[in-house]
Design a protein around this motif. Structure first.
Motif, short mmCIF file in Angstrom:
data_model
loop_
_atom_site.label_atom_id
_atom_site.label_comp_id
_atom_site.label_asym_id
_atom_site.label_seq_id
_atom_site.Cartn_x
_atom_site.Cartn_y
_atom_site.Cartn_z
N LEU A 90 -0.49 7.30 -2.85
CA LEU A 90 -1.78 7.75 -2.31
C LEU A 90 -1.94 9.27 -2.44
N SER A 91 -0.83 9.98 -2.29
CA SER A 91 -0.88 11.45 -2.34
C SER A 91 -0.67 11.98 -3.74
N ASN A 93 -9.04 2.92 0.05
CA ASN A 93 -7.66 2.92 -0.45
C ASN A 93 -6.66 3.23 0.67
N ALA A 142 7.06 -2.07 9.12
CA ALA A 142 7.96 -1.34 8.20
C ALA A 142 7.16 -0.48 7.23
N VAL A 143 6.10 -1.02 6.67
CA VAL A 143 5.30 -0.23 5.72
C VAL A 143 4.65 0.96 6.43
N ALA A 144 4.15 0.73 7.64
CA ALA A 144 3.56 1.83 8.39
C ALA A 144 4.60 2.92 8.66
N ALA A 145 5.81 2.50 8.98
CA ALA A 145 6.88 3.49 9.21
C ALA A 145 7.14 4.28 7.93
N GLY A 146 7.19 3.58 6.81
CA GLY A 146 7.40 4.26 5.53
C GLY A 146 6.28 5.24 5.23
N LEU A 147 5.05 4.83 5.49
CA LEU A 147 3.91 5.72 5.28
C LEU A 147 4.05 6.97 6.16
N VAL A 204 10.13 -0.39 4.52
CA VAL A 204 10.01 1.06 4.71
C VAL A 204 9.90 1.76 3.36
N LYS A 226 4.17 3.81 -1.25
CA LYS A 226 2.71 3.77 -1.11
C LYS A 226 2.18 5.16 -0.71
N ALA A 227 2.89 5.81 0.21
CA ALA A 227 2.47 7.15 0.64
C ALA A 227 2.46 8.11 -0.55
N ALA A 253 8.78 0.51 0.61
CA ALA A 253 7.45 0.22 0.05
C ALA A 253 6.40 1.14 0.68
N GLY A 254 6.53 1.39 1.99
CA GLY A 254 5.61 2.30 2.67
C GLY A 254 5.75 3.72 2.13
N LEU A 255 6.99 4.15 1.91
CA LEU A 255 7.21 5.49 1.33
C LEU A 255 6.58 5.58 -0.05
N GLY A 292 6.56 9.18 4.90
CA GLY A 292 6.06 9.82 3.68
C GLY A 292 4.96 10.83 3.95
N LEU A 302 12.80 1.14 14.19
CA LEU A 302 12.02 2.20 13.56
C LEU A 302 11.31 3.08 14.58
N LYS A 362 2.17 10.48 6.05
CA LYS A 362 0.85 10.00 6.48
C LYS A 362 0.79 9.82 8.00
#
Lengths: 315, 274
Positions: free
Chosen positions: B135-136, A50, A64-69, B125, B131-132, B127-129, A72, A96, A74
């Motif tokens: 997951l958590s 997952n 962008a998604v990695a930056a958001g993760l 960004v 998703k984070a 969407a990444g937030l 958040g 970013l 991660k």
């Protein structure tokens, strides 16, 4: 240029093996992938499925998604096929990673001409020049697996944005862990009046051929600039000691590490003889189907040709 | 959170517009028509929908808000001022030439989770937030405001497909559908319609509302956390660019317009109140 292959671990797999180990030990790592796998990623996908997030062939969203993760909470690794994570997603990287300093690692497979068989589209030969225009990002070219493992360690620390590009033909361990300092950014091997500044496959090639050069009367000191930006004062100190300087890179010379050497010499009012060796594509991009060795031959990146340039430098 | 009446929200949004015009006309730079297009959306978010603590902006459980259409950031400043989130800084000092807006370039201000401006980046960004958080197993939501003309950027659809495929039901995209880009109406350039179907085809639950009506905005945004759908939400907020100021309303080539100085500002305010 002869490229030796063996069964030792590649720099890419060493990175992902270390990432797996950190994840296994509890690090909250997510890997986004632009539809790219690796043997070393299979166990990550199996055990932490997952947290392996395939965004499809969509490099802008990859970054962008990695930056958001990362924002958040991660530890985010974005993984894609070079040159696209830099060239297609440059705006995301610029905004970013460079501007906002989101602590994530952008890991790209392919460096320079290692995938030349796939054509110009798949040669990230401008990536180093492009990345050199940005601040705040550590740009890494591992020339052995120890460097890859250090990048994984830095990734988990979440201290800064990192861009790392893996040459698929670089395998095995050369450096001891305690000798690799990503803040300093370079390591020297050998000694002599000629200082060669290189990274990635060219650093490996010079390193592998130091004895050959010596036999031909060329005593070299190799500066393996594996992580940019280099620590300026240490690098200046090295350049000051050099009688002559040769830069060598598997990338365009325009804006690359040779340009970096010239900038430093200019900024610090140093006068040295310098030869820049790298890809110039003076005749445009060839329509001849070529692999890396053929490109290096055509661009004068052979033992004989490099020695001739050193001779000119020393004259 | 004490809920406000719709009358109070309209009064609040009017005062925010007033303050925006006063401050940015004095500066002589800004995006008036964008601000007037989005004011009610931002008012609904900051005064009714988002969970955050003004006195503790980096509260870990806050909702995240990504303002992807960075040219709309100007309207956030009067909101932060009103909420007491500028700390000891004066708004005029922050937005003036030479002013330091570094406090907004952190990751803990609602609205400045992401420093927008380069269009097409924010949704990925967000969407990444989301998703984070998923997951958590965190309960906070991510809200993202995009412009309709911003969605000409292909990266928006990379992100939309990602959000739908990952069932990010903690992501709410609000599109400021004012129908205008910089130079022309969207339907005169490359028609965006059928627009709702585009989002639906990416796996979004779509609602269309009048983006200037709190009576429609609040019910559409409220309660999404308690309404499990397994899908991300897209609120298409139909708005008017330059809303309320006739001389700028729904007119192409007014994208970067800002009245300059007190006299201009007074004229715009007269139109707004008239």
């Amino acid at each position: 240029m002869q490229l030796q292959e063996n069964n030792a671990t590649t720099v890419r797999d060493a990175f992902f093996n270390a990432i797996y180990r950190y994840t296994f030990e509890g690090a909250d790592i997510c890997i986004t992938s632009a539809d790219l796998g690796a043997p070393s990623l299979d166990k990550f996908r199996r055990d932490f499925g997952n947290r392996f997030i395939n965004v499809g062939i969509a490099e802008q969203n990859l970054v962008a998604v990695a930056a958001g993760l990362a924002m958040g909470g991660k530890t985010a690794v974005a993984y894609g096929l070079n040159p696209f994570p830099v060239t297609r997603a440059f705006d995301q990287v610029r905004n970013l990673m460079a501007n906002l300093k989101v602590p994530m690692t952008l890991a790209a497979l392919n460096a320079g001409t290692c995938s030349a068989e796939s054509g110009y589209t798949h040669m990230p030969v401008e990536n180093m020049s492009i990345m050199r225009t940005l601040r705040n990002i550590k740009t890494v070219n591992p020339s052995d697996v120890t460097i890859s493992e250090k990048v994984a360690e830095l990734t988990v620390k979440r201290e800064c944005p990192v861009y790392v590009q893996f040459d698929k033909y670089i395998r095995g361990r050369v450096y001891e862990p305690e000798t690799i300092d990503l803040e300093k950014g370079f390591i020297t091997t050998g000694d002599g009046p000629i200082t060669v500044v290189a990274y990635g496959i060219c650093a490996k090639w010079i390193r592998d051929n130091l004895a050959v050069f010596r036999e031909q009367g060329y005593d070299l000191k190799l500066i393996d600039g594996f992580c940019l930006p280099l620590d300026k004062s240490s690098f200046v100190e090295e350049l000051q000691q050099a009688e002559a300087i040769v830069s060598m890179e598997d990338g365009v010379v325009y804006g690359g590490i040779g340009s970096l050497v010239m900038e430093i010499l200019s900024d610090y009012d140093m006068q040295k003889k310098v030869k820049r060796i790298g890809l110039r594509f003076d005749e445009g991009y060839s329509s001849i189907y070529r692999n890396r060795e053929m490109i290096f031959d055509d661009e004068g990146m052979t033992l004989a040709s490099v020695m001739r340039k050193m001779e000119v430098c020393l004259a | 959170m004490n809920h406000r009446s719709y009358e109070e929200l309209y009064a609040k949004s009017f005062r925010l517009k007033e303050r925006f015009i006063e401050v940015f006309a004095n500066l002589g730079f800004g995006h008036l028509t964008t601000a007037l297009s989005e004011t009610e959306i931002l008012t609904a978010l900051y005064y009714e929908i988002l969970s955050y603590k003004a006195e503790d902006p980096d509260w870990a459980e806050r909702d995240r808000f990504v303002l992807s259409k960075g040219h709309g950031a100007g309207m956030l400043f009067p909101i932060y001022e009103d909420l007491g989130m500028l700390r000891n800084e004066k708004l005029e000092d922050i937005v003036k030439l030479g002013g330091n807006n570094d406090i907004f370039r952190k990751f803990f201000y609602p609205g400045f989770e992401f420093y927008g401006g380069s269009l097409g980046i924010g949704l990925g960004v967000a969407a990444g937030l989301a998703k984070a958080a998923m997951l958590s197993r965190e309960s906070w939501f991510t809200y993202c405001l995009v412009g309709d003309a911003e969605t000409y950027e292909g990266s928006c659809w990379e992100a939309a497909m990602f959000a739908g495929a990952n069932h990010l039901n903690n992501l709410v995209v609000i599109v400021d559908r004012n129908g205008l880009g910089c130079s022309d109406f969207t339907e005169n350039m490359l028609p965006l319609e059928p627009y709702a179907q585009k989002w639906e085809s990416c796996g979004f639950c779509v609602r269309e509302v009048n983006g200037h009506s709190f009576e429609e905005l609040i019910p559409a945004l409220d309660g999404l956390k308690a309404r499990p759908t397994g899908m991300p939400t897209c609120i298409i907020a139909h708005t008017v660019k330059g809303n309320g100021v006739k001389s700028t309303e729904n007119r192409p080539l007014m994208h970067g317009y800002m009245p300059k100085g007190e006299k201009d500002a007074k004229k715009i305010m007269e139109e707004l109140t008239g």
